[in-house]
Design a protein around this motif. Structure first.
Motif, PDB file in Angstrom:
ATOM      1  N   MET A   1       0.845  -1.196   0.000  1.00 21.57           N
ATOM      2  CA  MET A   1       0.000   0.000   0.000  1.00 21.57           C
ATOM      3  C   MET A   1       0.882   1.248   0.000  1.00 21.57           C
ATOM      4  N   ALA A   2       0.481   2.234  -0.764  1.00 20.67           N
ATOM      5  CA  ALA A   2       1.224   3.498  -0.818  1.00 20.67           C
ATOM      6  C   ALA A   2       1.263   4.138   0.565  1.00 20.67           C
ATOM      7  N   GLN A   3       2.368   4.788   0.854  1.00 14.82           N
ATOM      8  CA  GLN A   3       2.540   5.439   2.151  1.00 14.82           C
ATOM      9  C   GLN A   3       2.801   6.928   1.963  1.00 14.82           C
ATOM     10  N   LEU A   4       2.199   7.729   2.833  1.00 14.21           N
ATOM     11  CA  LEU A   4       2.425   9.168   2.860  1.00 14.21           C
ATOM     12  C   LEU A   4       3.237   9.509   4.097  1.00 14.21           C
ATOM     13  N   ARG A   5       4.259  10.329   3.929  1.00 14.42           N
ATOM     14  CA  ARG A   5       5.068  10.765   5.064  1.00 14.42           C
ATOM     15  C   ARG A   5       5.587  12.173   4.772  1.00 14.42           C
ATOM     16  N   THR A   6       5.941  12.869   5.827  1.00 12.46           N
ATOM     17  CA  THR A   6       6.442  14.233   5.653  1.00 12.46           C
ATOM     18  C   THR A   6       7.963  14.242   5.662  1.00 12.46           C
ATOM     19  N   GLU A   7       8.525  15.201   4.949  1.00 15.55           N
ATOM     20  CA  GLU A   7       9.971  15.425   4.924  1.00 15.55           C
ATOM     21  C   GLU A   7      10.185  16.876   5.312  1.00 15.55           C
ATOM     22  N   GLY A   8      10.733  17.094   6.502  1.00 13.14           N
ATOM     23  CA  GLY A   8      10.737  18.443   7.030  1.00 13.14           C
ATOM     24  C   GLY A   8       9.307  18.822   7.399  1.00 13.14           C
ATOM     25  N   HIS A   9       8.935  20.052   7.198  1.00 14.86           N
ATOM     26  CA  HIS A   9       7.584  20.493   7.532  1.00 14.86           C
ATOM     27  C   HIS A   9       6.750  20.838   6.298  1.00 14.86           C
ATOM     28  N   ARG A  10       7.392  20.961   5.136  1.00 12.48           N
ATOM     29  CA  ARG A  10       6.691  21.517   3.989  1.00 12.48           C
ATOM     30  C   ARG A  10       6.659  20.614   2.755  1.00 12.48           C
ATOM     31  N   VAL A  11       7.136  19.381   2.907  1.00 14.79           N
ATOM     32  CA  VAL A  11       7.150  18.450   1.773  1.00 14.79           C
ATOM     33  C   VAL A  11       6.447  17.155   2.169  1.00 14.79           C
ATOM     34  N   LEU A  12       5.547  16.682   1.296  1.00 14.53           N
ATOM     35  CA  LEU A  12       4.896  15.393   1.480  1.00 14.53           C
ATOM     36  C   LEU A  12       5.564  14.386   0.552  1.00 14.53           C
ATOM     37  N   VAL A  13       6.022  13.275   1.119  1.00 12.73           N
ATOM     38  CA  VAL A  13       6.669  12.220   0.345  1.00 12.73           C
ATOM     39  C   VAL A  13       5.691  11.065   0.177  1.00 12.73           C
ATOM     40  N   VAL A  14       5.490  10.634  -1.073  1.00 11.58           N
ATOM     41  CA  VAL A  14       4.590   9.521  -1.387  1.00 11.58           C
ATOM     42  C   VAL A  14       5.431   8.353  -1.884  1.00 11.58           C
ATOM     43  N   ASP A  15       5.398   7.244  -1.157  1.00 11.84           N
ATOM     44  CA  ASP A  15       6.104   6.028  -1.561  1.00 11.84           C
ATOM     45  C   ASP A  15       5.112   5.097  -2.246  1.00 11.84           C
ATOM     46  N   LEU A  16       5.306   4.879  -3.543  1.00 11.16           N
ATOM     47  CA  LEU A  16       4.415   4.041  -4.337  1.00 11.16           C
ATOM     48  C   LEU A  16       5.002   2.641  -4.490  1.00 11.16           C
ATOM     49  N   HIS A  17       4.164   1.627  -4.311  1.00  6.62           N
ATOM     50  CA  HIS A  17       4.586   0.228  -4.429  1.00  6.62           C
ATOM     51  C   HIS A  17       3.670  -0.500  -5.411  1.00  6.62           C
ATOM     52  N   GLY A  18       3.604   0.007  -6.638  1.00 12.80           N
ATOM     53  CA  GLY A  18       2.737  -0.601  -7.637  1.00 12.80           C
ATOM     54  C   GLY A  18       1.292  -0.180  -7.521  1.00 12.80           C
ATOM     55  N   ASP A  19       1.009   0.821  -6.706  1.00 15.79           N
ATOM     56  CA  ASP A  19      -0.356   1.310  -6.533  1.00 15.79           C
ATOM     57  C   ASP A  19      -0.425   2.772  -6.940  1.00 15.79           C
ATOM     58  N   SER A  20      -1.447   3.492  -6.482  1.00 17.59           N
ATOM     59  CA  SER A  20      -1.615   4.878  -6.915  1.00 17.59           C
ATOM     60  C   SER A  20      -2.057   5.772  -5.767  1.00 17.59           C
ATOM     61  N   VAL A  21      -1.801   7.063  -5.950  1.00 17.28           N
ATOM     62  CA  VAL A  21      -2.224   8.103  -5.007  1.00 17.28           C
ATOM     63  C   VAL A  21      -2.683   9.290  -5.830  1.00 17.28           C
ATOM     64  N   ARG A  22      -3.732   9.971  -5.374  1.00 12.65           N
ATOM     65  CA  ARG A  22      -4.181  11.201  -6.026  1.00 12.65           C
ATOM     66  C   ARG A  22      -3.651  12.408  -5.262  1.00 12.65           C
ATOM     67  N   ALA A  23      -3.259  13.427  -6.010  1.00 14.53           N
ATOM     68  CA  ALA A  23      -2.719  14.643  -5.397  1.00 14.53           C
ATOM     69  C   ALA A  23      -3.181  15.852  -6.189  1.00 14.53           C
ATOM     70  N   VAL A  24      -3.115  17.011  -5.553  1.00 11.83           N
ATOM     71  CA  VAL A  24      -3.510  18.254  -6.210  1.00 11.83           C
ATOM     72  C   VAL A  24      -2.652  18.470  -7.456  1.00 11.83           C
ATOM     73  N   THR A  25      -3.304  18.768  -8.554  1.00  6.83           N
ATOM     74  CA  THR A  25      -2.601  18.997  -9.816  1.00  6.83           C
ATOM     75  C   THR A  25      -1.574  20.111  -9.673  1.00  6.83           C
ATOM     76  N   GLY A  26      -0.350  19.835 -10.143  1.00  2.57           N
ATOM     77  CA  GLY A  26       0.711  20.832 -10.092  1.00  2.57           C
ATOM     78  C   GLY A  26       1.519  20.846  -8.821  1.00  2.57           C
ATOM     79  N   SER A  27       1.236  19.902  -7.880  1.00  2.23           N
ATOM     80  CA  SER A  27       1.941  19.913  -6.596  1.00  2.23           C
ATOM     81  C   SER A  27       3.241  19.111  -6.609  1.00  2.23           C
ATOM     82  N   MET A  28       3.507  18.329  -7.675  1.00  4.60           N
ATOM     83  CA  MET A  28       4.718  17.517  -7.732  1.00  4.60           C
ATOM     84  C   MET A  28       5.944  18.406  -7.903  1.00  4.60           C
TER      85      MET A  28
END
Length: 207
Positions: A1-28
């Motif tokens: 399952m994909a995991q969400l974690r923070t890096e510092g205070h202002r970055v969200l890190v998404v670890d994908l393992h063959g699955d998917s996550v939705r995010a706000v367009t343009g946030s990558m």
């Protein structure tokens, strides 16, 4: 399952393992690995019903789907990021403060009431439900979680509101006095009141 974690205070890190996550367009802001990006479709993955509601209400929730094997980093305007886990319950979120949704979650739009009785302008929130993790944004500093209990209802500035969860009812309170006392706001003043049992998340900077 994909995991969400923070890096510092202002970055969200998404670890994908063959699955998917939705995010706000343009946030990558960066990614590694074999990751594909595509528009999440009408309603941001919430289905045609959610898409229709968004069109009628004007609630804007443009999401992209990220899928594959790899790591993606997300950020928006250097805002603080927090990960909120859901275990079959629902989170009512101000759409501008929503950053990412893990795979099993669904989104819908609900009518929360009128911003002002005279203006007739609607106030709508995005409801995220299911099992997974939600990435939230907070402007001006870390997200603040405030408990609501039957003995202690909570009143907040609508421009500071980010989300709420639990057995909570929301109502509008016309309260000109506190805004006048601190010299804030303009036009018709109102506050959001929360009764019941749950948690309300607010940010330290007004929208």
């Amino acid at each position: 399952m994909a995991q969400l974690r923070t890096e510092g205070h202002r970055v969200l890190v998404v670890d994908l393992h063959g699955d998917s996550v939705r995010a706000v367009t343009g946030s990558m802001i960066a990614y590694e690995g074999q990751v594909t990006f595509r528009n999440a479709g009408m309603g941001g993955g919430g289905g045609l019903r959610a898409a229709f509601k968004q069109k009628v209400t004007g609630e804007s929730l443009s999401l992209m789907e990220m899928a594959g094997q790899g790591t993606v980093r997300l950020a928006v305007d250097a805002q603080h990021v927090v990960v909120v886990p859901l275990a079959g319950d629902a989170l009512h979120v101000e759409s501008s403060q929503l950053l990412a949704l893990s795979g099993g979650l669904r989104s819908d739009v609900t009518f929360a009431g009128l911003r002002g009785a005279s203006s007739g302008q609607g106030l709508f929130t995005t409801v995220v439900s299911g099992q997974g993790e939600v990435g939230l944004l907070s402007a001006g500093g870390p997200l603040i979680a405030l408990e609501v209990s039957p003995q202690y209802p909570l009143v907040v500035d609508p421009d500071a509101f980010v989300a709420h969860r639990g057995q909570v009812t929301q109502s509008f309170v016309t309260d000109v006095t506190w805004r006048s006392a601190v010299g804030g706001g303009s036009g018709e003043a109102f506050s959001l009141r929360f009764d019941g049992t749950g948690v309300v998340y607010i940010q330290p900077q007004e929208r």
